[in-house]
Scaffold this motif. Structure first.
Motif, PDB file in Angstrom:
ATOM      1  N   THR A 222      95.433  27.346 -38.732  1.00 30.37           N
ATOM      2  CA  THR A 222      94.809  26.654 -37.603  1.00 30.37           C
ATOM      3  C   THR A 222      95.107  25.161 -37.552  1.00 30.37           C
ATOM      4  O   THR A 222      95.129  24.574 -36.469  1.00 30.37           O
ATOM      5  N   THR A 223      95.334  24.540 -38.696  1.00 29.30           N
ATOM      6  CA  THR A 223      95.485  23.083 -38.724  1.00 29.30           C
ATOM      7  C   THR A 223      96.853  22.637 -39.216  1.00 29.30           C
ATOM      8  O   THR A 223      97.474  21.746 -38.643  1.00 29.30           O
ATOM      9  N   SER A 224      97.340  23.239 -40.281  1.00 32.64           N
ATOM     10  CA  SER A 224      98.589  22.793 -40.894  1.00 32.64           C
ATOM     11  C   SER A 224      99.793  23.046 -39.985  1.00 32.64           C
ATOM     12  O   SER A 224      99.895  24.085 -39.344  1.00 32.64           O
TER      13      SER A 224
ATOM     14  N   ASN B   3      88.111  26.926 -48.732  1.00 36.37           N
ATOM     15  CA  ASN B   3      88.822  27.233 -47.497  1.00 36.37           C
ATOM     16  C   ASN B   3      90.091  26.371 -47.377  1.00 36.37           C
ATOM     17  O   ASN B   3      90.040  25.177 -47.630  1.00 36.37           O
ATOM     18  N   PRO B   4      91.242  26.948 -47.064  1.00 30.80           N
ATOM     19  CA  PRO B   4      91.480  28.308 -46.569  1.00 30.80           C
ATOM     20  C   PRO B   4      91.953  29.283 -47.646  1.00 30.80           C
ATOM     21  O   PRO B   4      92.617  30.277 -47.330  1.00 30.80           O
TER      22      PRO B   4
ATOM     23  N   ASP C  48      96.373  28.368 -44.398  1.00 35.05           N
ATOM     24  CA  ASP C  48      95.887  27.756 -43.164  1.00 35.05           C
ATOM     25  C   ASP C  48      96.801  28.066 -41.985  1.00 35.05           C
ATOM     26  O   ASP C  48      97.995  27.752 -42.015  1.00 35.05           O
TER      27      ASP C  48
END
Length: 460
Positions: free
Chosen positions: A120-122, A347-348, A118
């Motif tokens: 984008t978020t982590s 995902n991811p 990940d």
């Protein structure tokens, strides 16, 4: 000499056959997997499979080293930390003088060609400590001892494809801004660097060994409490050249009663000293743990995970009796088709981009299949297969010679294995340079079935 019509016909047929068979030794050899093959197809040969844990790997010779933390609903938790030997500047003549003061110190970790997970978020929190001993153990299970005093912290998302701008300090000149490829930059404690490095005499920096004995090195690990993990990920750091280093910017008095701002790098490179990774897998509560604990049961899926995680052992128990069922045959083509299990992509966490197929020799050491050896010798190793086919969600291997050998009993199956491998090279040892994972269907799976396609011609 007098010929009858029958004798003449026999002679003509013989000459025709002799002229047509220009390369009789090519019968049954490997062929281009894309070429059309004539012959009888059998694809019902039984294949047994089981998930087994990988052995530890040596991590000091990796081309890229992992650091990260992942929480995968299928594969559990995976964590990787780094132990790094820091070298003195390559000139080995570093003299900071007596009145130099530190402006900044930064641990620069150059992200290599891979990041898995990940972006984008982590948000990843990375803590840095000083090692208490020089690195002398290199296994992936070895935990390197380190001090408890925190020297630095990174707390941010990781953008592995995004170049960044940094200030290039120019001695006796104007600083410039330059763009570099993606890095993880971790500010280090100024007081610590001032006391342990800037305050040291020039003799400390005259050899790599001398400085390593004094400084020991640095240790970087994920702070799981401070991180915000939405799946998480694994970065692979490039230590192959001098792209990763400790950068120090300091002020030094010059001979004209002025002050120079100087930048110097202390490289971290596998070319000159040890860098290792500690890798941990926690399969508690997963189906993987169930399978490992019950190896005799045949399940509908098995598992593949890089970073010395798990692999699948397969066997072909009926091939030894193939000739009893179908007669003596020449295998025109054989391919192993490995289907991804439906719904296994979460995902991811994408499927492994590439997997390897190899066997054990009589000493239970990994060895190439003859098909790979033959193709690699002629420069066609890519035709062996193993690259993920995203259209059909599968991997395919060309195993003609191997299957012929198993049928003819010239090869003994001591164990055949499927495992993730590096995207840039084919490996028959556990991969430490990729983090991909795949869930594959077993022979008993009704929708995603591992199978062996054998095209053969029956001979007398």
């Amino acid at each position: 000499m007098k010929f009858t019509k029958q004798d003449l016909l026999t002679l003509l047929i013989s000459l025709f056959l002799f002229a047509s068979c220009k390369n009789p030794g090519a019968v049954g050899l490997d062929v281009d997997p894309n070429a059309a093959i004539e012959g009888t197809l059998v694809n019902s040969e039984r294949i047994t499979s089981q998930t087994i844990k990988e052995n530890d790997i040596a991590t000091n010779a990796l081309t890229q080293h992992p650091i990260g933390y992942m929480i995968d609903p299928t594969f559990g938790k995976t964590e990787a930390s780094l132990a790094m030997t820091v070298n003195p500047p390559t000139s080995l003549t570093q003299d900071f003088g007596t009145n130099s003061t530190l402006d900044s110190a930064v641990l620069v970790l150059n992200i290599g060609t891979q990041f898995y997970g990940d972006t984008t978020t982590s948000k990843y929190s990375i803590d840095v400590y000083q090692l208490t001993n020089r690195i002398t153990n290199y296994k992936s299970s070895d935990v390197q001892a380190h001090n408890s005093t925190l020297l630095g912290n990174f707390n941010s998302k990781i953008f592995p494809k995004t170049p960044i701008k940094i200030t290039d300090v120019v001695a006796s000149g104007k600083d410039t801004v330059k763009t570099v490829k993606a890095q993880i930059r971790i500010p280090l404690n100024k007081a610590f660097i001032q006391n342990t490095i800037l305050a040291q005499p020039a003799a400390t920096f005259t050899t790599n060994a001398k400085f390593a004995e004094y400084f020991k090195g640095l240790y970087a690990e994920i702070n799981k409490t401070s991180s915000t993990i939405a799946g998480g990920g694994m970065a692979f750091i490039d230590f192959a050249a001098s792209n990763s280093y400790v950068q120090m910017v300091y002020k030094k008095p010059n001979t004209s009663n002025g002050i120079d701002t100087v930048s110097v790098n202390f490289p971290i490179s596998t070319a000159s000293s040890a860098v290792t990774a500690n890798i941990k897998h926690d399969y508690t509560g997963t189906d993987i743990q169930t399978q490992i604990s019950n190896p005799a049961i045949q399940y509908n899926v098995t598992y593949l995970q890089a970073l010395a995680g798990v692999k699948t052992k397969i066997s072909f128990p009926d091939l030894a009796n193939f000739s009893n069922t179908y007669g003596k045959v020449v295998v025109n083509k054989a391919e192993l088709v490995v289907d991804l299990s439906t719904g296994s992509v979460t995902n991811p966490f994408a499927p492994a981009e590439k997997i390897s197929l190899y066997r054990w020799d009589i000493a239970q050491q990994p060895a190439d299949l003859p098909d790979y050896t033959n193709l690699a010798t002629s420069g066609g190793s890519s035709l062996f297969g193993g690259t993920f086919d995203s259209t059909n969600n599968r991997y395919i291997f060309s195993v003609t010679s191997y299957v012929q050998g198993l049928i003819d009993k010239t090869i003994t199956d001591y164990g055949t294995f499927l495992a993730p491998t590096s995207t840039s090279e084919f490996q028959i040892t556990p991969s430490g340079t990729s983090a991909g994972r795949s869930v594959i269907g077993s022979f008993g799976n009704t929708t995603n079935k591992i199978k062996l396609n054998i095209y053969y011609t029956k001979i007398n």
